[in-house]
Design an enzyme around this catalytic site. Structure first.
Site, PDB file in Angstrom:
ATOM      1  NE  ARG A  31     -30.725  13.870  41.038  1.00 17.67           N
ATOM      2  CZ  ARG A  31     -31.042  14.210  39.663  1.00 17.67           C
ATOM      3  NH1 ARG A  31     -31.864  14.962  39.485  1.00 17.67           N
ATOM      4  NH2 ARG A  31     -30.398  13.437  39.074  1.00 17.67           N
ATOM      5  CG  HIS A  77     -22.133  14.653  44.518  1.00 16.71           C
ATOM      6  ND1 HIS A  77     -23.339  13.900  44.828  1.00 16.71           N
ATOM      7  CD2 HIS A  77     -22.984  15.803  43.948  1.00 16.71           C
ATOM      8  CE1 HIS A  77     -24.246  14.354  44.585  1.00 16.71           C
ATOM      9  NE2 HIS A  77     -24.364  15.445  44.001  1.00 16.71           N
ATOM     10  CE1 TYR A 121     -13.772  36.960  44.503  1.00 13.21           C
ATOM     11  CE2 TYR A 121     -16.030  36.233  43.732  1.00 13.21           C
ATOM     12  CZ  TYR A 121     -14.754  37.043  43.649  1.00 13.21           C
ATOM     13  OH  TYR A 121     -14.574  37.561  42.423  1.00 13.21           O
TER      14      TYR A 121
END
Length: 820
Positions: A31, A77, A121
Site C-alpha cells: 500500500r 485494486h 466529470y
C-alpha cells in the site's frame, strides 16, 4: 460440540501480535511504500497497467476517469474508488510530480488545495512518458501474478525505462515506516546512471556531479549542499527550501515583494492567508496588501508594502514565520528485495540498473525464443517451396488437415510446427518473390539471434544496450532544471524594527506591578490623574518611550523582569493595564524598586546594586541581557544570603570618562542612623548570580535602608519612622572606605530614637517629594520649605504617624509629562 471442531486457547497478546504483524506487512508492501525498481506503489502500478491494457494511452482519445477507475477497481485494486481516483489524480498534477504519468481533462485540483472534480466529470489517459514505464511489458520482462480473484494477471513491477523513484519521488506512511523522496531532474538522474554503468565503484561525490539535488516541480531554491550530500549518503537529511522572490519598486516610494515560486507541497491559499493574517494582526508593520495574482501564465503572489517600508526586513520575517521558506526532510525508504529499506542515492541508482539489466535479459530471451521459433518455421517454408509439387501432392492425398500434417512430417522430415505452417500456407504465397522474402527474413533472423545471444552471454553488450536505451529516454524527455541550488543556508536575521510599529508611547509602571503603554493621543485626551490605577496604587515609572525601547524592572527580591516596550499591553490611559504576575511568577510581597528604559540591548554601562544585609556590587549590562525565556520567568540579578534580605536600590551607571567617574561616590545609610560614603571604584564588578562584597559594617540588627550615588555638591533628604524629614548636605559625611561602620547622621535620644526609613538625593530641579506610608498614603513635601540640617539634628516632623501611618519610603514626585 461437533466432531472435529477444535477450540484453541490463545493469549490476546499473541493474537494481536500475529494479526498486527500481518497487517503491517500488508500495508508496508502492498500500500504505502514504493518499489525501488519502478518507484510505484501498488495502486499506482495497477492504474498504469490497467489503463495501458485498456488502450487508454497517450495516442488515443481521452476517456472518462470513472471508466478507468471502475476497470482498475473491478480487476486489480479491490479498494475504495475514491482512493484510486485520488492516486490517479495525483499522478496528473504537475505541481506534485516532476513528470506527470497521467494526462487529465477537467479540474484535477490546484496548488490551493482544491480537490479535483468528481471522476464522472473528468477525462484521463496515460501520458507519453508513462508508456516508457510500461514498454515491453508484453515480452515477459516482469513477473506476473494472479489478481485478487484469480481472473487476471497483473505485474509485480513495471519494466520502467526511466528511474521513476527518483524522478517523481514518493511520499507515504505505513506501520513503523514513512517515506519522503523528493522529485529529481530526469536528465540528471539518467546521466548519473550512465556514469555509474561505466564506473560501478563511483563514490557519492562523483554521482553528485550529475545529480545536483532535488528538482521540485514547483521550482524554488534549495539551500545547503552539505545537507543534500548527507541525505544522499544516508537516505535521511533535511534541506531548506525557499521561495523565489523579488523586490520591485512602485510609485510613491513604495515597493512590492513578488513571489513567483513556492516550496514543494506548500498550499498556496494557506500561505497567502497566513501572510494576510500577519498583516491584519499587525505582527509586523509595513504590509499594505496581499494578493494572489496567479493565472494560466504561472504563480504570482504580490505583497504590496507601505511607503518607506523595509522590504528586505519584511521578507526575512516572512521567510522565518511563514511557509515562504520550509525545511524538507529526506527519508528515502523504499521496498528493496521485498523489504523496506532506507537507501542512499547510489543504492537507489544501482538497484534500478540491476532491474533494467534483468528486464533487458528477459526481453532478449523472449525475443530470442520468438526468433528461434520463427526461423524454424521460415526454414521449413523454404524447404517446402523447394519441393512444392511433392508437398502439394502429399497434401491433396491426405484426408484432413491433421492427416496432411502427419504425412508431411513422415514423408519429408518436417517438424510438426513446420508442417502446421505449411498446411496453413495460402496459395498466393507460392511465388518466387515470397521465396526471396523468406530467405531475407531467415537471414535477418539469424543475425538477430546472434545479437540476442551476444547480449545474453556478454555483460558488456547488455550494458551497451542499457546505455543506449537510457540515452534515448534522456534525449526524448530531458528538460531544464527548475529548482536552483545554493551552497549555504542563509541565516535569517529579523530586525525588531520590522516587527514593531516605530512610534512614541507613554509607559507606566505602578507600585503594585501594573504595566501599560498608551498612545500619545490617548494620553493627551485624558486627565493625567485618571491613570486607571486602584485607589491605593501609584505610578513608580512614567516616561515617554519608543516602542523599540527596552524596559528593565528590578524587584526587591533580586529578580529582573524584562519587557520590550512593544510587548507591554497596549491600553487606554484610563485602563489599568496588565499585572506583571500574569506572565511572571512573583512573591506576594515582592515589589518593583527600580525601572530603567534603554534604546538598545547593547549598552556598556553597569548596574550598582545594594542589599539590606550589607552587600554591594556592580554588574555589567551585558550580564543581564534577556534570554529566550524572559516572557515566562525573571532573571536573577542578585543572590540573596537569606530570605529576609531585600535589595534596597539599583542604580544604572552609564559609561563615563575617568574624570566623571572620580566624582561619583557611593552613599549608604543604615536604619539606626549610620552614613557611609566611599569611592565607586571600591565596588568590584561581579556576575549576576553573585552576592557581591561587604558594603557596610552593620552592628546588631541594623540594616541598610538605601543607596545613592552622589558627589560633594549634592544634598540628600531622609525620613524617619517617627515622621521627621531632614535635609543634609553630602559633604557633611566624610568620604572613607568600603565596609566601615560610617558616621551618625541623626541625634541619638534616650528613648524612642529616630530610625531612618529611607533617603533620597534631591533632584537638581525644584521637584516635590512624596513620602509613602504603611497605609499607602502619600504626603507631599517641598524641599525648599525646609532648611539644611546638621549631622546631629533629627529634622522636623512633617507626618502624623497616628493618622497617616508610619513612613516607608521617600521619592521624587512623578510629574505629568510635558508633550509637544
Amino acid at each position: 460440540m461437533a466432531d472435529g471442531q477444535k477450540i484453541q486457547e490463545l493469549t490476546l497478546e499473541d493474537v494481536m501480535g500475529d494479526r498486527f504483524g500481518r497487517y503491517s506487512k500488508s500495508i508496508i508492501q502492498e500500500r504505502a511504500l514504493p518499489d525501488i525498481r519502478d518507484g510505484l506503489k501498488p495502486v499506482q502500478r495497477r492504474i498504469l497497467f490497467a489503463m495501458n491494457k485498456d488502450g487508454n494511452t497517450h495516442d488515443k482519445a481521452f476517456r472518462k476517469s470513472a471508466k478507468a477507475v471502475g476497470n482498475i477497481m473491478g480487476n486489480f485494486h479491490p479498494h475504495g474508488d475514491s482512493s484510486i481516483y485520488e492516486a490517479l489524480t495525483r499522478m496528473s498534477q504537475d505541481w506534485k510530480v516532476r513528470e506527470p504519468l497521467v494526462e487529465m481533462h477537467g479540474n484535477n485540483g490546484s496548488m490551493d488545495g482544491d480537490p479535483a472534480a468528481a471522476m464522472r466529470y473528468t477525462e484521463a489517459r496515460l501520458s507519453k512518458i508513462a508508456n516508457e514505464l510500461l514498454k515491453d511489458i508484453d515480452k515477459e520482462t516482469v513477473d506476473m501474478v494472479l489478481n485478487f480473484d484469480d481472473t487476471e494477471y497483473e505485474p509485480t513491477v513495471l519494466p520502467a525505462k526511466f528511474p521513476n523513484l527518483l524522478v517523481n519521488g514518493a511520499t507515504g506512511i505505513s506501520a513503523g515506516y514513512a517515506t519522503d523522496i523528493p522529485p529529481h531532474n530526469l536528465g540528471e538522474v539518467v546521466d548519473a546512471l550512465i556514469y555509474l554503468l561505466a564506473h560501478p565503484n563511483a563514490d557519492l561525490d562523483s554521482l553528485m556531479q550529475f545529480v545536483k539535488g532535488p528538482d521540485f516541480p514547483t521550482g524554488a531554491i534549495i539551500q545547503g549542499v552539505d545537507e543534500i550530500k548527507k541525505a544522499y549518503e544516508t537516505g535521511k537529511g533535511r534541506i531548506v527550501v525557499r521561495s523565489r522572490t523579488s523586490i520591485e519598486s512602485l510609485r510613491g516610494n513604495k515597493s512590492e515583494i513578488k513571489v513567483t515560486e513556492i516550496p514543494y507541497e506548500v498550499n498556496k491559499a494557506v500561505l497567502v492567508k497566513r501572510i494576510d493574517e500577519i498583516r491584519l494582526n499587525k505582527k509586523i508593520e509595513g504590509i499594505a496588501e496581499v494578493r494572489d495574482e496567479s493565472d494560466r501564465d504561472g504563480l504570482t503572489i504580490a505583497i504590496e508594502l507601505k511607503r518607506d517600508a523595509d522590504a528586505q526586513g519584511i521578507l526575512n520575517y516572512l521567510f522565518k514565520n511563514t511557509e515562504l521558506q520550509v525545511t524538507y526532510h529526506f527519508n528515502m525508504v523504499a521496498i528493496h528485495n521485498q523489504r523496506p529499506e532506507r537507501v542512499s542515492l547510489k543504492v537507489a541508482l544501482s538497484a534500478y540498473l540491476d532491474h533494467e539489466r534483468d528486464v533487458i535479459k528477459r526481453r532478449t530471451q523472449f525475443n530470442l525464443n520468438k526468433a528461434l521459433e520463427r526461423v524454424h518455421i521460415v526454414e521449413g517454408l523454404i524447404k517446402a517451396l523447394s519441393i512444392l509439387d511433392d508437398v502439394i501432392k502429399t497434401i491433396r492425398a491426405s484426408q484432413n488437415r491433421k492427416d496432411a500434417r502427419d504425412n508431411l512430417v513422415k514423408s519429408y522430415d518436417f517438424s510438426e510446427a513446420q508442417a502446421d505452417a505449411i498446411v496453413a500456407l495460402q496459395l498466393y504465397r507460392l511465388t518466387n518473390t515470397d521465396v526471396t522474402q523468406l530467405e531475407d527474413e531467415a537471414d535477418s533472423l539469424h543475425t538477430a539471434i546472434i545479437e540476442y545471444r551476444q547480449i545474453l552471454g556478454d555483460s558488456a553488450q547488455l550494458n551497451k544496450v542499457l546505455r543506449k536505451e537510457l540515452k534515448d529516454v534522456a534525449k526524448e524527455y530531458r528538460n531544464p532544471r527548475r529548482t536552483e541550488i545554493q551552497d549555504q543556508i542563509e541565516e535569517i536575521k529579523v530586525d525588531t524594527k520590522v516587527m514593531v510599529a516605530d512610534e512614541e508611547v507613554i509607559v507606566q509602571v505602578s507600585h503594585d506591578g501594573y504595566l501599560k503603554r498608551t498612545g500619545i493621543r490617548s494620553y493627551k485626551a485624558s486627565d493625567e490623574s485618571e491613570n486607571g490605577l486602584k485607589e491605593n496604587d501609584f505610578p513608580i515609572f512614567l516616561q515617554k518611550l519608543n516602542t523599540l525601547n527596552h524596559l528593565f524592572m528590578f524587584t526587591n527580591k533580586g529578580n529582573l523582569i524584562y519587557r520590550p516596550v512593544y510587548e507591554i499591553a497596549d491600553a487606554k490611559w484610563k485602563d489599568t493595564g496588565e499585572h506583571i504576575s500574569q506572565t511572571i511568577g512573583l512573591d506576594s510581597d515582592e515589589e518593583i524598586i527600580s525601572t530603567f528604559a534603554f534604546k538598545t540591548l547593547k549598552e556598556t554601562g553597569h548596574f550598582l546594586i545594594a542589599t539590606s544585609d550589607g552587600y554591594i556590587k556592580q554588574t555589567e549590562f551585558a550580564a543581564l541581557t534577556p534570554g529566550r525565556t524572559y516572557k515566562k520567568r525573571a532573571t536573577t540579578f542578585e543572590k540573596a544570603k537569606s530570605e529576609a534580605t531585600r535589595i534596597v536600590n539599583v542604580i544604572y551607571i552609564p559609561v563615563a570618562s575617568d574624570s566623571q567617574a572620580q566624582d561619583n561616590t557611593v552613599l549608604l545609610m543604615s536604619r539606626l542612623g549610620q552614613g557611609l560614603q566611599y569611592q565607586l571604584d571600591e565596588v568590584p564588578v561581579n556576575g549576576a548570580r553573585t552576592t557581591g562584597v561587604k558594603s557596610m559594617d552593620l552592628r546588631g540588627d541594623d540594616e541598610v535602608v538605601d543607596l545613592q550615588l552622589v558627589n560633594e555638591a549634592d544634598t540628600i533628604a531622609m525620613v524617619t519612622q517617627r515622621g521627621s524629614f531632614k535635609k543634609l548636605p553630602v559633604k557633611e559625611i566624610p568620604v572613607t572606605s568600603r565596609a566601615r561602620k560610617g558616621v551618625m547622621v541623626l541625634r541619638e535620644l534616650k528613648t524612642n530614637s529616630h530610625e531612618i526609613v529611607d533617603f533620597i538625593k534631591l533632584p537638581m530641579k525644584t521637584t516635590p517629594l512624596e513620602i509613602i506610608t504603611a497605609r499607602n498614603l502619600i504626603h507631599d513635601v517641598l524641599p525648599e520649605d525646609h532648611p539644611n540640617g546638621g549631622r546631629y539634628s533629627n529634622g522636623s516632623f512633617v507626618i502624623d504617624v497616628d493618622t497617616e501611618g508610619v513612613p516607608t519610603s521617600i521619592r521624587a514626585k512623578i510629574l505629568p509629562l510635558t508633550l509637544s
